[in-house]
Write a protein that holds these residues in place. Structure first.
Motif, PDB file in Angstrom:
ATOM      1  N   ASP A  20       0.803  -1.140   0.019  1.00 38.17           N
ATOM      2  CA  ASP A  20       0.010   0.153   0.186  1.00 38.17           C
ATOM      3  C   ASP A  20       0.847   1.392  -0.043  1.00 38.17           C
ATOM      4  O   ASP A  20       0.554   2.334  -0.682  1.00 38.17           O
ATOM      5  CB  ASP A  20      -0.921  -0.034   1.415  1.00 38.17           C
ATOM      6  CG  ASP A  20      -1.926  -0.997   1.218  1.00 38.17           C
ATOM      7  OD1 ASP A  20      -2.390  -1.514  -0.074  1.00 38.17           O
ATOM      8  OD2 ASP A  20      -2.334  -1.324   2.086  1.00 38.17           O
ATOM      9  N   GLU A  23       2.420   1.699  -3.423  1.00 40.14           N
ATOM     10  CA  GLU A  23       1.554   2.213  -4.469  1.00 40.14           C
ATOM     11  C   GLU A  23       1.509   3.620  -4.199  1.00 40.14           C
ATOM     12  O   GLU A  23       1.120   4.451  -5.255  1.00 40.14           O
ATOM     13  CB  GLU A  23       0.161   1.487  -3.946  1.00 40.14           C
ATOM     14  CG  GLU A  23      -0.650   1.698  -5.143  1.00 40.14           C
ATOM     15  CD  GLU A  23      -2.199   1.117  -5.037  1.00 40.14           C
ATOM     16  OE1 GLU A  23      -3.166   1.728  -5.580  1.00 40.14           O
ATOM     17  OE2 GLU A  23      -2.387   0.081  -4.468  1.00 40.14           O
ATOM     18  N   LEU A  24       1.474   4.329  -2.966  1.00 37.30           N
ATOM     19  CA  LEU A  24       1.174   5.588  -2.632  1.00 37.30           C
ATOM     20  C   LEU A  24       2.088   6.535  -3.662  1.00 37.30           C
ATOM     21  O   LEU A  24       2.097   7.576  -3.862  1.00 37.30           O
ATOM     22  CB  LEU A  24       1.496   5.927  -1.164  1.00 37.30           C
ATOM     23  CG  LEU A  24       0.232   5.631  -0.514  1.00 37.30           C
ATOM     24  CD1 LEU A  24       0.566   6.111   1.244  1.00 37.30           C
ATOM     25  CD2 LEU A  24      -1.114   6.277  -0.839  1.00 37.30           C
ATOM     26  N   LYS A  26       3.209   5.775  -6.529  1.00 39.32           N
ATOM     27  CA  LYS A  26       3.226   5.645  -7.970  1.00 39.32           C
ATOM     28  C   LYS A  26       4.419   5.568  -8.742  1.00 39.32           C
ATOM     29  O   LYS A  26       4.915   6.299  -9.671  1.00 39.32           O
ATOM     30  CB  LYS A  26       2.475   7.166  -8.527  1.00 39.32           C
ATOM     31  CG  LYS A  26       1.207   7.556  -8.014  1.00 39.32           C
ATOM     32  CD  LYS A  26       0.728   8.690  -8.879  1.00 39.32           C
ATOM     33  CE  LYS A  26      -0.407   8.927  -8.134  1.00 39.32           C
ATOM     34  NZ  LYS A  26      -1.425  10.089  -9.057  1.00 39.32           N
ATOM     35  N   HIS A  73      -2.378  11.579  -3.621  1.00 37.74           N
ATOM     36  CA  HIS A  73      -3.285  10.531  -3.016  1.00 37.74           C
ATOM     37  C   HIS A  73      -4.244  11.183  -2.070  1.00 37.74           C
ATOM     38  O   HIS A  73      -5.456  10.747  -1.693  1.00 37.74           O
ATOM     39  CB  HIS A  73      -2.487   9.185  -2.675  1.00 37.74           C
ATOM     40  CG  HIS A  73      -2.292   8.248  -3.441  1.00 37.74           C
ATOM     41  ND1 HIS A  73      -2.941   7.349  -3.848  1.00 37.74           N
ATOM     42  CD2 HIS A  73      -1.184   8.046  -4.331  1.00 37.74           C
ATOM     43  CE1 HIS A  73      -2.460   6.576  -4.969  1.00 37.74           C
ATOM     44  NE2 HIS A  73      -1.128   7.239  -5.128  1.00 37.74           N
ATOM     45  N   ARG A  77      -8.405  12.179  -2.318  1.00 36.29           N
ATOM     46  CA  ARG A  77      -9.007  10.727  -1.835  1.00 36.29           C
ATOM     47  C   ARG A  77     -10.448  10.665  -2.014  1.00 36.29           C
ATOM     48  O   ARG A  77     -11.102   9.907  -2.260  1.00 36.29           O
ATOM     49  CB  ARG A  77      -8.607  10.916  -0.213  1.00 36.29           C
ATOM     50  CG  ARG A  77      -9.301  12.259   0.570  1.00 36.29           C
ATOM     51  CD  ARG A  77      -8.529  12.109   2.134  1.00 36.29           C
ATOM     52  NE  ARG A  77      -9.153  13.123   2.896  1.00 36.29           N
ATOM     53  CZ  ARG A  77      -8.634  14.260   2.601  1.00 36.29           C
ATOM     54  NH1 ARG A  77      -7.715  14.759   1.732  1.00 36.29           N
ATOM     55  NH2 ARG A  77      -9.471  15.535   3.501  1.00 36.29           N
ATOM     56  N   ASP A  80     -11.182  10.145  -5.651  1.00 37.34           N
ATOM     57  CA  ASP A  80     -10.703   8.861  -5.829  1.00 37.34           C
ATOM     58  C   ASP A  80     -12.100   7.763  -5.538  1.00 37.34           C
ATOM     59  O   ASP A  80     -12.288   6.843  -6.084  1.00 37.34           O
ATOM     60  CB  ASP A  80      -9.474   8.418  -5.287  1.00 37.34           C
ATOM     61  CG  ASP A  80      -8.467   9.149  -5.837  1.00 37.34           C
ATOM     62  OD1 ASP A  80      -8.316   9.441  -6.954  1.00 37.34           O
ATOM     63  OD2 ASP A  80      -7.128   8.882  -5.221  1.00 37.34           O
ATOM     64  N   THR A  86      -9.934   4.618  -9.365  1.00 33.31           N
ATOM     65  CA  THR A  86      -8.964   5.035  -8.653  1.00 33.31           C
ATOM     66  C   THR A  86      -9.904   4.474  -7.106  1.00 33.31           C
ATOM     67  O   THR A  86      -9.158   4.906  -6.045  1.00 33.31           O
ATOM     68  CB  THR A  86      -8.885   6.454  -8.509  1.00 33.31           C
ATOM     69  OG1 THR A  86     -10.108   7.261  -8.417  1.00 33.31           O
ATOM     70  CG2 THR A  86      -8.129   6.902  -9.637  1.00 33.31           C
ATOM     71  N   HIS A  88      -9.917   2.171  -5.512  1.00 35.95           N
ATOM     72  CA  HIS A  88      -9.218   1.125  -4.543  1.00 35.95           C
ATOM     73  C   HIS A  88      -7.802   1.591  -4.073  1.00 35.95           C
ATOM     74  O   HIS A  88      -6.922   0.828  -3.673  1.00 35.95           O
ATOM     75  CB  HIS A  88      -9.062  -0.148  -5.470  1.00 35.95           C
ATOM     76  CG  HIS A  88     -10.392  -0.911  -5.492  1.00 35.95           C
ATOM     77  ND1 HIS A  88     -11.079  -1.504  -4.339  1.00 35.95           N
ATOM     78  CD2 HIS A  88     -11.201  -1.223  -6.417  1.00 35.95           C
ATOM     79  CE1 HIS A  88     -12.169  -1.693  -4.774  1.00 35.95           C
ATOM     80  NE2 HIS A  88     -12.279  -1.820  -5.980  1.00 35.95           N
ATOM     81  N   ARG A  89      -7.260   2.884  -4.351  1.00 38.84           N
ATOM     82  CA  ARG A  89      -6.485   3.361  -3.914  1.00 38.84           C
ATOM     83  C   ARG A  89      -6.169   3.401  -2.271  1.00 38.84           C
ATOM     84  O   ARG A  89      -6.955   3.510  -1.542  1.00 38.84           O
ATOM     85  CB  ARG A  89      -6.157   4.792  -4.332  1.00 38.84           C
ATOM     86  CG  ARG A  89      -5.767   4.705  -5.752  1.00 38.84           C
ATOM     87  CD  ARG A  89      -5.638   6.375  -6.421  1.00 38.84           C
ATOM     88  NE  ARG A  89      -5.221   6.591  -7.654  1.00 38.84           N
ATOM     89  CZ  ARG A  89      -5.082   7.541  -8.522  1.00 38.84           C
ATOM     90  NH1 ARG A  89      -5.361   8.826  -8.146  1.00 38.84           N
ATOM     91  NH2 ARG A  89      -4.550   7.357  -9.694  1.00 38.84           N
TER      92      ARG A  89
END
Length: 299
Positions: A20, A23-24, A26, A73, A77, A80, A86, A88-89
């Motif tokens: 996670d 992923e933040l 990118k 992010h 939020r 998203d 988005t 599921h970010r």
């Protein structure tokens, strides 16, 4: 996405948290930015740049680009959560708290220090790019105007200039040509995605061009920008920055890009915008690889 969710469900909590946070930042976007920064570093010198400047510069630029992604992010939020692409970010879905995400964003401090160690110009330009993407684009332009990606795209176009200044400590017109390539490429790249995800943006009330002006108008703008990119792409050769290998490679890539834009404009089949978007990613990657290959053969 289903595959990703299955993977998370069978993984340990620690491993899931690690992914996670990763992923933040990118990582794919940052990797592409670092490639363009590396090309800027290489083209800034007649030979090859010092290895220590490359390592420190890429670390500094990459750290601040990652921090900008984290801020994106957090700021986006709520938007998203409304979009299929988005929702599921990590921050949008609540897997990472805003506080934890912002704590990760201290990467920008390490990045700023690394760039400052090279020279103050690179440090301040990199920080300005972070502010331009995380605040000016994400916080202000994105929800305010359909020209958001045109104006805000300048921040994403900066890495080759940052790479150039990391090695030389000074601005140069050739570095600005590299910025122009990415700046001109960004609208057709992103508007192709916006056409494909038009309903998503409309649902989230984000005034992307296909939402405010319609798909047909956006297709026309995509075509015009690809033609402009074709012209801009010749400038590195005309100014003597690059040679024939670049000219042939970049012109071929740009003509194909124009072809995709014409295909998008003149057809109605579903999926054309998505196909163009995917090609645009390979297009910018290949363009900078060709720039690097041309330089390598001239050294």
């Amino acid at each position: 996405m289903a595959q990703y969710q299955r993977t998370v469900s069978v993984s340990t909590p620690a491993a899931a948290r690690w992914r996670d946070y990763y992923e933040l930042t990118k990582p794919r976007v940052v990797a592409m930015l670092l490639l363009t920064a590396l090309v800027g570093m290489c083209l800034a010198t007649a030979g090859w740049p010092p290895w220590w400047a490359v390592i420190v510069g890429l670390f500094g630029i990459g750290a601040q680009a990652s921090a900008a992604a984290v801020f994106n992010h957090v700021i986006d939020r709520r938007i998203d959560t409304k979009m299929q692409r988005t929702r599921h970010r990590p921050v949008a879905e609540g897997r990472v708290s805003q506080t934890a995400a912002l704590t990760l964003a201290v990467l920008m401090v390490a990045g700023f220090i690394a760039c400052w160690w090279l020279n103050p110009l690179t440090a301040w330009l990199t920080f300005a790019s972070l502010v331009g993407y995380a605040l000016v684009y994400t916080q202000w332009l994105k929800p305010a105007t359909p020209q958001n990606i045109v104006i805000g795209g300048l921040a994403g176009a900066m890495p080759p200039l940052l790479g150039w200044t990391a090695v030389t400590g000074e601005l140069h017109p050739h570095a600005l040509l590299l910025v122009m390539i990415i700046f001109t490429w960004t609208p057709p790249h992103f508007w192709a995605l916006a056409i494909h995800r038009r309903q998503d943006y409309a649902k989230a009330e984000v005034p992307m061009l296909p939402v405010t002006h319609g798909v047909g108008f956006t297709q026309t703008m995509v075509l015009l920008y690809t033609v402009l990119l074709l012209v801009v792409g010749i400038l590195p050769w005309l100014t003597g920055m690059s040679g024939w290998i670049y000219l042939l490679g970049a012109t071929t890539l740009n003509l194909v890009f124009v072809g995709y834009a014409w295909w998008l404009k003149t057809g109605t089949q579903k999926g054309r915008a998505w196909q163009m978007f995917k090609f645009s990613i390979w297009h910018i990657f290949a363009t900078f690889v060709v720039l690097l290959a041309d330089h390598a053969l001239l050294v």
